[in-house]
Design a protein around this motif. Structure first.
Motif, PDB file in Angstrom:
ATOM      1  N   ILE A  27      -3.151  -1.164 -10.423  1.00 18.62           N
ATOM      2  CA  ILE A  27      -2.662   0.212 -10.582  1.00 18.62           C
ATOM      3  C   ILE A  27      -3.002   1.033  -9.342  1.00 18.62           C
ATOM      4  CG2 ILE A  27      -4.774   1.045 -11.711  1.00 18.62           C
ATOM      5  CD1 ILE A  27      -3.076   2.864 -13.408  1.00 18.62           C
ATOM      6  N   GLN A  28      -4.062   0.637  -8.643  1.00 17.15           N
ATOM      7  CA  GLN A  28      -4.493   1.376  -7.451  1.00 17.15           C
ATOM      8  C   GLN A  28      -3.550   1.194  -6.264  1.00 17.15           C
ATOM      9  OE1 GLN A  28      -9.118   0.743  -7.219  1.00 17.15           O
ATOM     10  NE2 GLN A  28      -8.219  -0.761  -8.594  1.00 17.15           N
ATOM     11  N   ARG A  29      -2.722   0.165  -6.306  1.00 15.64           N
ATOM     12  CA  ARG A  29      -1.794  -0.075  -5.203  1.00 15.64           C
ATOM     13  C   ARG A  29      -0.479   0.675  -5.368  1.00 15.64           C
ATOM     14  NH1 ARG A  29      -1.634  -6.465  -3.678  1.00 15.64           N
ATOM     15  NH2 ARG A  29      -3.678  -6.625  -2.693  1.00 15.64           N
ATOM     16  N   GLY A  30      -0.139   1.034  -6.582  1.00 16.05           N
ATOM     17  CA  GLY A  30       1.173   1.610  -6.835  1.00 16.05           C
ATOM     18  C   GLY A  30       1.175   3.124  -6.817  1.00 16.05           C
ATOM     19  N   GLY A  31       2.365   3.658  -7.087  1.00 16.94           N
ATOM     20  CA  GLY A  31       2.507   5.105  -7.195  1.00 16.94           C
ATOM     21  C   GLY A  31       2.918   5.765  -5.898  1.00 16.94           C
ATOM     22  N   ALA A  33       0.854  -1.190   0.000  1.00 13.72           N
ATOM     23  CA  ALA A  33       0.000   0.000   0.000  1.00 13.72           C
ATOM     24  C   ALA A  33       0.886   1.235   0.000  1.00 13.72           C
ATOM     25  CB  ALA A  33      -0.914   0.008   1.228  1.00 13.72           C
ATOM     26  N   PRO A  34       0.539   2.267  -0.778  1.00  9.80           N
ATOM     27  CA  PRO A  34       1.318   3.499  -0.770  1.00  9.80           C
ATOM     28  C   PRO A  34       1.369   4.108   0.627  1.00  9.80           C
ATOM     29  CG  PRO A  34      -0.250   3.489  -2.594  1.00  9.80           C
ATOM     30  CD  PRO A  34      -0.609   2.341  -1.705  1.00  9.80           C
ATOM     31  N   THR A  52      -5.700   7.789  -7.174  1.00  9.08           N
ATOM     32  CA  THR A  52      -5.279   7.100  -8.395  1.00  9.08           C
ATOM     33  C   THR A  52      -6.495   6.707  -9.225  1.00  9.08           C
ATOM     34  OG1 THR A  52      -3.272   6.235  -7.373  1.00  9.08           O
ATOM     35  CG2 THR A  52      -4.093   5.064  -9.299  1.00  9.08           C
ATOM     36  N   ALA A  53      -7.504   6.165  -8.549  1.00  5.84           N
ATOM     37  CA  ALA A  53      -8.706   5.729  -9.254  1.00  5.84           C
ATOM     38  C   ALA A  53      -9.483   6.908  -9.826  1.00  5.84           C
ATOM     39  CB  ALA A  53      -9.594   4.913  -8.311  1.00  5.84           C
ATOM     40  N   ILE A  54      -9.567   8.016  -9.088  1.00  7.42           N
ATOM     41  CA  ILE A  54     -10.343   9.153  -9.591  1.00  7.42           C
ATOM     42  C   ILE A  54      -9.659   9.774 -10.791  1.00  7.42           C
ATOM     43  CG2 ILE A  54      -9.355  10.988  -8.154  1.00  7.42           C
ATOM     44  CD1 ILE A  54     -13.043  10.500  -9.060  1.00  7.42           C
ATOM     45  N   GLU A  55      -8.332   9.748 -10.819  1.00  6.46           N
ATOM     46  CA  GLU A  55      -7.614  10.248 -11.992  1.00  6.46           C
ATOM     47  C   GLU A  55      -7.961   9.403 -13.212  1.00  6.46           C
ATOM     48  OE1 GLU A  55      -3.018  11.089 -13.516  1.00  6.46           O
ATOM     49  OE2 GLU A  55      -3.397  10.383 -11.472  1.00  6.46           O
ATOM     50  N   ALA A  56      -8.046   8.089 -13.013  1.00  2.00           N
ATOM     51  CA  ALA A  56      -8.419   7.200 -14.120  1.00  2.00           C
ATOM     52  C   ALA A  56      -9.862   7.445 -14.564  1.00  2.00           C
ATOM     53  CB  ALA A  56      -8.233   5.747 -13.700  1.00  2.00           C
ATOM     54  N   ILE A  57     -10.757   7.639 -13.589  1.00  6.09           N
ATOM     55  CA  ILE A  57     -12.170   7.884 -13.909  1.00  6.09           C
ATOM     56  C   ILE A  57     -12.315   9.162 -14.744  1.00  6.09           C
ATOM     57  CG2 ILE A  57     -14.430   8.476 -12.938  1.00  6.09           C
ATOM     58  CD1 ILE A  57     -13.750   5.572 -12.594  1.00  6.09           C
ATOM     59  N   GLY A  75     -16.482  -1.614   0.265  1.00  3.32           N
ATOM     60  CA  GLY A  75     -16.836  -0.720  -0.824  1.00  3.32           C
ATOM     61  C   GLY A  75     -16.311   0.693  -0.692  1.00  3.32           C
ATOM     62  N   ASP A  76     -15.380   0.930   0.231  1.00  4.89           N
ATOM     63  CA  ASP A  76     -14.932   2.298   0.494  1.00  4.89           C
ATOM     64  C   ASP A  76     -14.338   2.993  -0.727  1.00  4.89           C
ATOM     65  OD1 ASP A  76     -14.988   0.868   3.136  1.00  4.89           O
ATOM     66  OD2 ASP A  76     -14.548   2.885   3.844  1.00  4.89           O
ATOM     67  N   ILE A  77     -13.469   2.299  -1.464  1.00  4.46           N
ATOM     68  CA  ILE A  77     -12.865   2.926  -2.645  1.00  4.46           C
ATOM     69  C   ILE A  77     -13.951   3.297  -3.643  1.00  4.46           C
ATOM     70  CG2 ILE A  77     -11.345   2.578  -4.622  1.00  4.46           C
ATOM     71  CD1 ILE A  77      -9.581   0.840  -2.903  1.00  4.46           C
ATOM     72  N   ALA A  78     -14.863   2.371  -3.901  1.00  6.78           N
ATOM     73  CA  ALA A  78     -15.945   2.642  -4.848  1.00  6.78           C
ATOM     74  C   ALA A  78     -16.815   3.799  -4.380  1.00  6.78           C
ATOM     75  CB  ALA A  78     -16.796   1.383  -5.048  1.00  6.78           C
ATOM     76  N   LEU A  79     -17.121   3.867  -3.090  1.00  8.01           N
ATOM     77  CA  LEU A  79     -17.960   4.940  -2.563  1.00  8.01           C
ATOM     78  C   LEU A  79     -17.313   6.306  -2.771  1.00  8.01           C
ATOM     79  CD1 LEU A  79     -19.274   3.464   0.810  1.00  8.01           C
ATOM     80  CD2 LEU A  79     -20.650   4.087  -1.172  1.00  8.01           C
ATOM     81  N   HIS A  80     -16.053   6.418  -2.388  1.00  6.26           N
ATOM     82  CA  HIS A  80     -15.375   7.708  -2.495  1.00  6.26           C
ATOM     83  C   HIS A  80     -15.122   8.096  -3.941  1.00  6.26           C
ATOM     84  CE1 HIS A  80     -14.744   7.038   1.794  1.00  6.26           C
ATOM     85  NE2 HIS A  80     -14.339   8.281   1.894  1.00  6.26           N
TER      86      HIS A  80
END
Length: 319
Positions: free
Chosen positions: A250-254, A13-14, A145-150, A174-179
């Motif tokens: 991809i959500q785990r890296g960076g 995890a980052p 990371t996910a919102i940048e992709a969205i 579902g926390d990542i999906a919710l946010h």
């Protein structure tokens, strides 16, 4: 306490490196020797130790992943494996252990605590699925990371007038999906904590089309269903052009976000203070806005619920 060890365990995890850095430098500040254990409990059982110095954690706070590496270890779940790990720590003269990871990692730490090794856990997982903490190390970065992709997916969804189904990580949380769904303006958010109907998802899509909407984003937590299956169902039952994106690892890296770096630094330093004060079998956490510690038994027995008010808000705004 003369010598402590630090390890990262389970999924990376980052912010894990920021936590290792904080543990190392805080311990050295207090005159305590520090060793790193490579590859989690697997490395513990085989004695994969590396001396940690001020220089060994230099230029790491901004790095994703974990410089100590990580692995899952089935043998350590057995009493024999736990006894072997305990013996390795004893022979190395290690008085305390900080474990950065999730639920499974904490259970390993608790087992060592019961055997007599002072242990403190730090919640490190992008899933944000650990009870008694406001946020886990890595969650904020994964969301960003996910919102940048969205945002990028929405550009092409608009250009081609398509419906996109986007699957995000989170295991059974579902926390990542919710946010991400709320921040990204998703038309529907599907999470394991809230039953959903595909008929309702379709009605929302059709309602949007009726008012002239040209594209839609459906956010799916991996614990709620497979994005490919949901995309196929929507295409077959609506006739819309549907594309599916699985964001995956991809959500785990960076590089960790500033928020995750601060959180990891606070918890890493606090973990050392807890060990120096003789505490053991606890998770260092920020809970209800306060820096505190919680017994592992309490963490395991507390039912964790995501903030479902975010779901209700997203439903209102997606009208």
């Amino acid at each position: 306490m003369q010598k402590i060890a630090v390890m990262t365990s389970g999924g990376d995890a980052p912010g894990m490196n920021a936590a290792v850095r904080a543990v190392t430098r805080t311990a050295i500040y207090h005159g305590v020797e520090v060793v790193g254990i490579r590859r989690g409990f697997t490395g513990l059982m085989s004695g994969e130790f590396v001396d940690m110095t001020l220089g060994s954690v230099a230029d790491t706070i901004q790095r994703g992943g974990t410089i100590l590496y990580t692995a899952r270890c089935e043998p350590f779940k057995t009493p024999e494996g736990q006894q072997q790990g305990f013996q390795v720590l004893q022979e190395a003269g290690i008085d305390g252990l900080v474990v950065v990871g999730g639920d499974g990692s904490f259970r390993g730490a608790q087992a060592l605590s019961k055997l007599g090794v002072k242990t403190i856990g730090l919640p490190g997982t992008i899933d944000n699925d650990i009870a008694c903490c406001d946020a886990t190390i890595g969650f904020d970065t994964a969301v960003n990371t996910a919102i940048e992709a969205i945002d990028k997916i929405r550009d092409t969804a608009t250009s081609h007038e398509r419906t996109y189904v986007v699957e995000v990580m989170g295991r059974n949380a579902g926390d990542i999906a919710l946010h991400v769904g709320l921040a990204g303006g998703a038309e529907s958010i599907l999470v394991p904590e809230r039953p959903f109907s595909m008929d309702d998802v379709i009605r929302k899509l059709e309602r949007g089309v009726a008012r002239g909407k040209k594209h839609s984003i459906i956010l799916v937590a991996e614990g709620a269903g497979r994005g490919m299956d949901i995309g196929k169902y929507l295409a077959e039952h609506t006739g819309f052009e549907v594309r599916v994106t699985v964001l995956g690892h991809i959500q785990r890296g960076g590089a960790p976000s500033a928020k995750d770096r601060v959180l990891a630094s606070q918890l890493g330093a606090y973990a050392v203070e807890l060990l120096l004060n003789g505490e053991s079998g606890k998770m260092a956490t920020i809970y209800q806005g306060a820096l505190t510690s919680v017994d592992f038994d309490t963490v395991f027995s507390t039912k964790r619920e995501p903030d479902m008010s975010l779901y209700d808000l997203a439903e209102t705004l997606a009208i």
